[in-house]
Design a protein around this motif. Structure first.
Motif, short mmCIF file in Angstrom:
data_model
loop_
_atom_site.label_atom_id
_atom_site.label_comp_id
_atom_site.label_asym_id
_atom_site.label_seq_id
_atom_site.Cartn_x
_atom_site.Cartn_y
_atom_site.Cartn_z
N UNK A 318 0.64 -1.01 0.15
CA UNK A 318 -0.17 0.06 -0.22
C UNK A 318 1.30 1.14 -0.15
N UNK A 319 2.01 1.04 1.02
CA UNK A 319 2.90 2.49 0.73
C UNK A 319 3.91 2.03 -0.58
N UNK A 320 3.31 2.07 -0.92
CA UNK A 320 4.37 1.57 -3.03
C UNK A 320 3.28 1.98 -3.92
N UNK A 321 1.86 1.94 -3.22
CA UNK A 321 0.88 2.31 -4.74
C UNK A 321 0.87 3.36 -6.00
N UNK A 322 1.09 2.60 -6.86
CA UNK A 322 1.34 4.76 -7.58
C UNK A 322 -0.07 4.25 -8.16
N UNK A 323 -0.60 4.37 -7.70
CA UNK A 323 -1.99 5.10 -7.29
C UNK A 323 -2.85 6.17 -6.35
N UNK A 324 -1.55 6.27 -5.63
CA UNK A 324 -1.76 6.95 -4.15
C UNK A 324 -0.60 8.10 -4.18
N UNK A 325 0.40 6.92 -4.30
CA UNK A 325 1.83 7.92 -4.56
C UNK A 325 1.98 8.12 -5.58
N UNK A 326 2.74 9.57 -6.15
CA UNK A 326 3.86 9.58 -7.08
C UNK A 326 5.31 9.51 -7.41
N UNK A 327 5.27 8.22 -8.26
CA UNK A 327 6.67 7.58 -8.40
C UNK A 327 7.24 7.27 -7.14
N UNK A 328 6.56 6.43 -6.55
CA UNK A 328 6.82 5.81 -5.15
C UNK A 328 7.89 4.46 -4.57
N UNK A 329 8.21 4.82 -6.26
CA UNK A 329 9.97 3.95 -5.42
C UNK A 329 10.86 4.84 -4.87
N UNK A 330 10.83 5.87 -5.36
CA UNK A 330 11.82 6.80 -4.60
C UNK A 330 11.26 7.25 -3.54
N UNK A 331 12.54 7.49 -3.18
CA UNK A 331 12.61 7.88 -1.44
C UNK A 331 12.87 10.09 -1.60
N UNK A 332 11.65 10.37 -1.05
CA UNK A 332 11.68 11.63 -1.22
C UNK A 332 11.16 13.33 -0.86
N UNK A 333 11.93 13.55 0.16
CA UNK A 333 11.48 14.83 1.32
C UNK A 333 10.71 15.52 0.94
N UNK A 334 10.00 16.09 -0.73
CA UNK A 334 9.25 16.87 -0.65
C UNK A 334 8.25 16.38 -1.04
N UNK A 335 7.96 14.89 -0.75
CA UNK A 335 6.71 14.16 -0.36
C UNK A 335 6.18 14.63 0.84
N UNK A 336 4.91 15.14 1.20
CA UNK A 336 3.99 14.75 1.97
C UNK A 336 3.71 13.10 1.97
N UNK A 337 4.28 12.63 3.59
CA UNK A 337 3.86 10.78 3.48
C UNK A 337 3.00 10.91 4.42
N UNK A 338 1.92 11.59 5.59
CA UNK A 338 1.60 11.85 6.13
C UNK A 338 0.32 10.82 6.59
N UNK A 339 0.08 9.89 5.29
CA UNK A 339 -0.61 9.19 5.11
C UNK A 339 -0.42 7.95 5.12
N UNK A 340 0.84 7.33 5.22
CA UNK A 340 1.25 6.06 4.87
C UNK A 340 0.82 5.07 6.03
N UNK A 341 0.04 3.72 5.77
CA UNK A 341 -0.65 3.60 6.32
C UNK A 341 1.14 2.15 7.31
N UNK A 342 2.83 2.76 7.50
CA UNK A 342 3.49 2.57 7.41
C UNK A 342 3.49 1.52 9.46
N UNK A 343 2.08 2.59 10.40
CA UNK A 343 2.39 2.14 10.97
C UNK A 343 0.84 2.02 11.72
N UNK A 344 0.20 1.06 10.64
CA UNK A 344 -1.41 1.18 10.18
C UNK A 344 -1.83 2.29 10.60
N UNK A 345 -3.53 2.15 10.76
CA UNK A 345 -4.31 3.28 11.22
C UNK A 345 -5.41 3.62 11.82
#
Length: 401
Positions: A318-345
């Motif tokens: 889910x955290x690398x789903x291109x439907x949600x994230x632009x260029x998801x395989x890149x680590x980018x500090x200009x992105x707003x990652x606050x919606x990630x589900x890495x800690x659940x939801x």
């Protein structure tokens, strides 16, 4: 790894995906399996274990929030919770979940953690000073493991003795959420002795009077939780505050190795440390998967997951789903990652996430001031786990600023 043939349909008309999500091949490199999982549909049948799987962001997030339809109380592993030590918070649903959650949340919230910040900053700076002098270090054992083990057990009130056992203890518990495979077998023999040692440390009399652990026992005195639950929550703290933090810190270093320009961006503005942490958790997803159980027939897309069936939530996918994230395989500090589900939801969102954020912030600020470049310095090796993804070794060179 996966079948090249057209998807097989079950009686519920759910596309099927062959392959073992807990096999060494997928655990070592999950990205192709996860890509295929997302492409097959919003929900997929995994015949290897007779369970369902979700890998798209929208459906995974919605399911994590919908605890009424997707239960945790039957265990967040492939087997029922009664077949392994049950988490005192992770594997409970309301109303049983309410009291422990309401007790832990303020205890581990940013306001209460602030009392540790100065001490943790000092320890992070001392550790980074030592590592920079050495220059060639293992980012796992020398940093990602060393720092959490030096600060969080103190905050809980755990004694210094036997802290190395905490990593083995937590690692085995996370393995138990998967099938009984070689990873579980590897930790099985030593686990009873380690668990007994941990049990001795979470008793009221063994805890320092000014730590989180004693505060949980005080909550039991006030009737907020039971005495039995107090000990279970101290154990949960050891898991929430140690292993996932270790893998998150390792993920941050891995991320900056993949994108050296982003390290320079952080050095130019260390205030972005918190964004860097969340983006690393999105990008690497140290917690890769958790199960839920359908409380009723649940419609997902055009398919129905029958009541009582297990569903494997692929947080990493889910955290690398291109439907949600632009260029998801890149680590980018200009992105707003606050919606990630890495800690659940939702109500089961990781209660220890603020601990991990504060620890990472202390470490990143110390590194940004003292290290001009982080470079690979040898062949890394993965640490395989049925639930977590991280590194066993990650040799790096810290070039002094």
């Amino acid at each position: 790894m996966t079948s090249p043939e057209a998807p097989v349909r079950t009686e519920q008309q759910v596309p099927s995906l062959a392959g073992d999500p807990f096999g060494e091949t997928v655990l070592s490199d999950p990205f192709e399996f996860q890509r295929e999982l997302r492409e097959r549909g919003p929900v997929v049948y995994l015949p290897e274990y007779g369970v369902y799987g979700m890998g798209r962001y929208e459906e995974v997030r919605a399911a994590l929030v919908n605890w009424q339809a997707f239960l945790s109380g039957n265990g967040v592993g492939v087997n029922p919770a009664r077949q392994h030590p049950k988490s005192a918070i992770l594997e409970l649903d309301p109303p049983d979940h309410d009291a422990p959650r309401h007790t832990l949340e303020p205890l581990l919230g940013p306001r209460r953690l602030a009392r540790f910040k100065d001490e943790w900053v000092d320890k992070a700076e001392a550790l980074v000073d030592e590592l920079v002098q050495r220059e060639h270090v293992d980012a796992v054992s020398d940093l990602a493991e060393a720092f959490p083990l030096s600060v969080f057990p103190d905050a809980i009130g755990i004694s210094d003795e036997g802290r190395e056992s905490l990593l083995l203890y937590s690692d085995h518990l996370f393995n138990l959420f998967g099938p009984h495979n070689a990873l579980v077998e590897r930790g099985q023999a030593a686990f009873p002795e380690i668990a007994s040692r941990i049990e001795d440390q979470v008793h009221r009399d063994a805890l320092a009077p000014d730590g989180f652990g004693s505060e949980l026992w005080e909550a039991a005195d006030h009737g907020d939780i039971t005495g039995e639950l107090a000990g279970g929550l101290v154990r949960s703290l050891l898991i929430a505050g140690i292993d996932t933090t270790v893998h998150s810190l390792g993920a941050i270093i891995e991320a900056f190795l993949s994108a050296p320009d982003q390290w320079q961006a952080l050095r130019a503005d260390p205030r972005r440390a918190r964004v860097a942490f969340d983006e690393a958790v999105r990008w690497a997803s140290p917690v890769q998967t958790f199960f839920r159980t359908a409380s009723r027939d649940v419609v997902v897309g055009d398919a129905t997951v029958p009541e009582g069936e297990k569903i494997l939530m692929f947080l990493g996918s889910a955290n690398r789903d291109p439907r949600r994230w632009h260029d998801p395989d890149s680590f980018d500090l200009n992105r707003d990652p606050s919606g990630h589900v890495g800690f659940g939801m939702g109500i089961h969102r990781c209660v220890g996430q603020h601990v991990a954020r504060l620890e990472a912030e202390c470490v990143l600020h110390a590194l940004a001031r003292r290290v001009s470049r982080i470079e690979p310095a040898g062949e890394p090796s993965l640490h395989l786990n049925n639930t977590l993804r991280g590194w066993k070794t990650l040799p790096v060179r810290l070039v002094p600023a």
